[in-house]
Design a protein around this motif. Structure first.
Motif, PDB file in Angstrom:
ATOM      1  N   VAL A   1       0.844  -1.199   0.000  1.00 24.66           N
ATOM      2  CA  VAL A   1       0.000   0.000   0.000  1.00 24.66           C
ATOM      3  C   VAL A   1       0.880   1.250   0.000  1.00 24.66           C
ATOM      4  N   PHE A   2       1.932   1.234   0.796  1.00 23.50           N
ATOM      5  CA  PHE A   2       2.867   2.361   0.834  1.00 23.50           C
ATOM      6  C   PHE A   2       3.535   2.547  -0.532  1.00 23.50           C
TER       7      PHE A   2
ATOM      8  N   PHE B   1       2.378   1.574  -3.474  1.00 22.92           N
ATOM      9  CA  PHE B   1       1.386   2.066  -4.426  1.00 22.92           C
ATOM     10  C   PHE B   1       1.162   3.564  -4.261  1.00 22.92           C
ATOM     11  N   SER B   2       1.097   4.028  -3.025  1.00 28.72           N
ATOM     12  CA  SER B   2       0.883   5.462  -2.816  1.00 28.72           C
ATOM     13  C   SER B   2       2.058   6.274  -3.337  1.00 28.72           C
ATOM     14  N   LEU B   3       3.270   5.764  -3.200  1.00 31.26           N
ATOM     15  CA  LEU B   3       4.438   6.459  -3.759  1.00 31.26           C
ATOM     16  C   LEU B   3       4.378   6.501  -5.280  1.00 31.26           C
TER      17      LEU B   3
ATOM     18  N   PHE C   1       1.637   6.291  -7.166  1.00 30.98           N
ATOM     19  CA  PHE C   1       0.553   7.195  -7.556  1.00 30.98           C
ATOM     20  C   PHE C   1       0.986   8.649  -7.428  1.00 30.98           C
ATOM     21  N   ALA C   2       1.715   8.977  -6.389  1.00 33.41           N
ATOM     22  CA  ALA C   2       2.191  10.350  -6.210  1.00 33.41           C
ATOM     23  C   ALA C   2       3.209  10.711  -7.285  1.00 33.41           C
TER      24      ALA C   2
ATOM     25  N   ARG D   1      -7.195  10.738  -8.322  1.00 29.52           N
ATOM     26  CA  ARG D   1      -7.823   9.832  -7.358  1.00 29.52           C
ATOM     27  C   ARG D   1      -8.868   8.917  -8.002  1.00 29.52           C
TER      28      ARG D   1
ATOM     29  N   GLN E   1      -7.193   5.806  -9.664  1.00 31.64           N
ATOM     30  CA  GLN E   1      -6.383   4.892  -8.864  1.00 31.64           C
ATOM     31  C   GLN E   1      -7.057   3.527  -8.709  1.00 31.64           C
TER      32      GLN E   1
END
Length: 152
Positions: free
Chosen positions: A16-17, A19-21, A23-24, A30, A33
């Protein structure tokens, strides 16, 4: 079973971490995603099915390969333990570079589309690029990206 569950759970939190990196880094809107995550999960399930089938076939023909698989798991565990503070640079993903070499990528997102045709040329959108990075980001990429410029 409990150990496997705890390990799998902790790795999913790590994902999850990651993926968030990603996406950023790609500035994924949003509302898009979910589409990347959906196809990422489908791709991961297909790849696991293929790898489990291939592994079972190999083990059936040569049981000694279990020793190699075990050594690989131990080495992977050690590498994961040693690389806790990891900084991922999605642009260094080798599959992303390969995608960009094979097919041009548009500058902006085209809604939920992953491929578009412009002036008769098939082009990937950043959404496909994000999906490629999500599907191919693994521990090896994290280790390679964690090294500093003087260690490459």
């Amino acid at each position: 079973y409990a150990t496997g569950y705890v390990i799998e759970y902790s790795l999913s939190v790590d994902n999850v971490f990651v993926f968030s990196l990603i996406f950023a880094a790609f500035a994924v809107p949003r509302e898009l995603q979910h589409r990347v995550l959906f196809w990422g999960v489908v791709g991961a399930l297909v790849m696991r099915l293929v790898m489990i089938g291939a592994g079972a076939a190999i083990i059936e023909r040569a049981s000694w390969v279990l020793l190699i698989f075990g050594a690989f798991l131990v080495l992977t565990g050690i590498r994961m333990w040693r690389s806790r503070d990891v900084h991922i640079d999605p642009s260094r993903n080798p599959m992303l570079r390969l995608l960009r070499r094979w097919i041009p990528v548009t500058d902006g997102y085209e809604g939920q589309r992953m491929l578009v045709r412009r002036s008769g040329t098939l082009m990937a959108t950043p959404l496909l690029a994000v999906l490629v990075v999500v599907e191919t980001t693994d521990e090896e990429d994290r280790n390679a990206n964690a090294r500093g410029p003087d260690q490459r």
